[in-house]
Write an enzyme that holds these catalytic residues in place. Structure first.
Site, PDB file in Angstrom:
ATOM      1  N   TYR A 183       0.442  -0.928   0.252  1.00 51.73           N
ATOM      2  CA  TYR A 183      -0.582  -0.135   0.312  1.00 51.73           C
ATOM      3  C   TYR A 183       0.800   1.209  -0.091  1.00 51.73           C
ATOM      4  O   TYR A 183       1.285   1.402   0.765  1.00 51.73           O
ATOM      5  CB  TYR A 183      -0.983  -0.071   0.807  1.00 51.73           C
TER       6      TYR A 183
ATOM      7  N   ASP B   5       9.068   4.113   0.416  1.00 50.63           N
ATOM      8  CA  ASP B   5       7.659   4.605   0.896  1.00 50.63           C
ATOM      9  C   ASP B   5       7.985   4.400   2.914  1.00 50.63           C
ATOM     10  O   ASP B   5       7.792   2.541   2.559  1.00 50.63           O
ATOM     11  CB  ASP B   5       6.477   3.723   0.154  1.00 50.63           C
TER      12      ASP B   5
ATOM     13  N   LYS C  17       2.351   9.747   8.321  1.00 51.33           N
ATOM     14  CA  LYS C  17       2.194   9.248   9.306  1.00 51.33           C
ATOM     15  C   LYS C  17       2.920   9.890  10.954  1.00 51.33           C
ATOM     16  O   LYS C  17       2.552  10.911  11.781  1.00 51.33           O
ATOM     17  CB  LYS C  17       2.853   7.827   9.272  1.00 51.33           C
TER      18      LYS C  17
HETATM   19  C1  LIG Z   1       3.355   2.547   3.308  1.00 52.59           C
HETATM   20  C2  LIG Z   1       1.934   3.497   3.302  1.00 52.59           C
HETATM   21  N1  LIG Z   1       2.000   4.408   1.941  1.00 52.59           N
HETATM   22  C3  LIG Z   1       1.562   5.705   2.647  1.00 52.59           C
HETATM   23  C4  LIG Z   1       0.354   5.730   3.378  1.00 52.59           C
HETATM   24  C5  LIG Z   1      -0.270   6.997   3.185  1.00 52.59           C
HETATM   25  O1  LIG Z   1      -0.648   7.320   3.552  1.00 52.59           O
HETATM   26  P1  LIG Z   1      -1.954   8.598   4.105  1.00 52.59           P
HETATM   27  O2  LIG Z   1      -2.659   8.085   4.714  1.00 52.59           O
HETATM   28  O3  LIG Z   1      -1.069   9.895   5.077  1.00 52.59           O
HETATM   29  O4  LIG Z   1      -2.543   8.923   2.583  1.00 52.59           O
HETATM   30  C6  LIG Z   1      -0.167   4.369   3.275  1.00 52.59           C
HETATM   31  C7  LIG Z   1      -1.328   4.383   4.523  1.00 52.59           C
HETATM   32  O5  LIG Z   1      -1.495   4.033   5.520  1.00 52.59           O
HETATM   33  C8  LIG Z   1       1.066   3.590   4.049  1.00 52.59           C
HETATM   34  O6  LIG Z   1       0.658   2.243   4.996  1.00 52.59           O
END
Ligand SMILES: Cc1ncc(COP(=O)(O)O)c(C=O)c1O
Length: 425
Positions: free
Chosen positions: A136, A231, A259
């Site tokens: 994700y 990421d 986050k």
């Molecule tokens: C690995 C990862 N990247 C990106 C995101 C997206 O972040 P946001 O919810 O702040 O848009 C998440 C959200 O859970 C994530 O777990």
């Protein structure tokens, strides 16, 4: 008079803000949080194991964060321009994160990964991005193609998990099995001339990289003239102060942050090589490699102040050893109660993260997890929810914070034992 839950169900799809849906009878409306506890509008307390999807790494309403936010908000909350807190935060990210020569803020992890992918495409002049099945990266295309695929197509074909993604975009996303360097290498070789970048969650969901995997991706990207993007929305400032790149020792070209960085306030960032990030300079408008990257509230001083306060707390001695010890206690406790209940399961994770998969297979990637018992998972998570554990019933990913204690973990383990007993009749 309708209840708060009924009002929520009337106005929001499934009574939810989109993070996850609860069955209608379990829909709650939260009123406040403190430390590792949240309360709903009826005053019912839950021990929180989602922590705002991992954004509140210090717990809810941490006094240092609260104080910083209140002081800063009084000075004006947004100027869409550099402020002292944003500047200090940018400097701190450059100090802390190995790949970070330059930083640009946005407001979420989703925005950060969208921009990172765009930057890789612009920098290389190539269209395709390699991602790993089941990863994700946010609610955008790169995050939702092959997020929860069910057809298990031949690699590198992606399967959109969301409708509304045009075929051409799906075709520009190549999908590989996580932890399989040979498979990634074959895909990179076959698409070398078109490959802009490889994006990976270094700790993929809660599955750890096999030794050499991340270094192998580093090598593959460099050899192909593509960018390696970590990421780090989840791992940043969580697996270590310097994130997964410090923890695993592999340095990407770009990383995304979000986050935990915001201490519960909205923030995202792309950090990385100066020659890549500088493509966003407005004086390059008209240059074929110029990248549009803008946000009205990205890097606002209130979020930046929350972030600086959070990072200050995280730099204190023994914060990470304690978070890791608690994570170990959570994972080993879960393994014990699952084993005692005779339920085949794997407990994964690292640092302050844990996830339970109901399977007896070794899990290294999406397909080895695919056969896990998802009906069991849902019953398990809803059983915990009913017993006062606040978590995401779609995913067994549990987030700890510095506010959690062994008593909170014990509460979760007791609820786990009771739930498993109930499920098994
Ligand atoms: C690995 C990862 N990247 C990106 C995101 C997206 O972040 P946001 O919810 O702040 O848009 C998440 C959200 O859970 C994530 O777990």
């Amino acid at each position: 008079m309708p209840t708060a839950s009924e009002r929520s169900l009337a106005v929001f799809p499934a009574g939810s803000l989109g993070e996850y849906d609860l069955p209608p009878e379990l829909v709650v409306v939260l009123s406040r949080g403190q430390g590792a506890t949240v309360w709903d509008s009826d005053g019912r307390a839950f021990t929180d194991f989602t922590m705002g999807w991992g954004s509140a790494l210090l717990g809810h309403a941490h006094p240092a964060v609260l104080d910083a936010v209140v002081r800063r908000a009084a000075l004006g909350s947004n100027f869409a321009y550099v402020t002292e807190p944003a500047l200090e935060l940018g400097e701190e990210i450059v100090r802390a994160v190995a790949c970070a020569e330059r930083v640009r803020f946005c407001a979420s992890g989703t925005e950060a990964t969208s921009y990172a992918v765009r930057l890789a495409r612009a920098f290389t002049g190539r269209p395709k991005i390699l991602k790993f099945e089941g990863a994700y990266h946010g609610a955008n295309e790169i995050g939702t193609v092959s997020l929860f695929p069910s057809q298990l197509l031949d690699f590198p074909r992606g399967e959109p998990t969301s409708a509304g993604i045009p075929t051409g975009i799906v075709e520009d996303i190549l999908v590989a099995p996580y932890n399989d360097l040979a498979a990634a290498s074959a895909i990179v070789s076959a698409h070398r001339a078109e490959l802009a970048g490889i994006i990976v969650e270094p700790l993929h969901r809660c599955t750890a990289p096999l030794p050499g995997f991340l270094d192998g991706l580093r090598r593959l990207a460099t050899e192909a003239g593509a960018l390696l993007i970590f990421d780090e929305t989840v791992t940043g400032f969580r697996l270590a102060y310097g994130g997964a790149q410090a923890y695993y020792g592999t340095v990407p070209d770009l990383c995304t942050l979000g986050k935990a960085l915001g201490g519960g306030y909205p923030i995202g960032a792309v950090a990385g090589r100066a020659d890549v990030l500088d493509l966003v300079r407005e004086d390059r408008l008209g240059d074929p490699r110029y990248v549009w990257f803008a946000s009205s509230v990205g890097g606002n001083p209130v979020s930046a102040a929350a972030s600086l306060a959070t990072l200050g707390e995280l730099r204190r001695a023994r914060v990470y050893p304690r978070l890791f010890a608690m994570g170990e206690s959570l994972r080993s406790g879960l393994r014990r109660v699952l084993r005692d209940a005779g339920v085949p399961a794997h407990v994964q994770g690292d640092g302050p993260l844990a996830a339970v998969l109901f399977t007896d297979r070794e899990v290294v990637d999406y397909r080895s997890a695919f056969g896990s018992d998802r009906a069991m998972k849902r019953s398990f998570l809803l059983g915990l929810f009913r017993r006062g554990i606040f978590l995401n019933p779609m995913s067994t990913k549990l987030y700890l914070s510095t506010a959690h204690t062994e008593a909170d973990i014990e509460r979760l383990l007791t609820a786990t034992t009771e739930t498993l007993r109930e499920i098994r009749g």
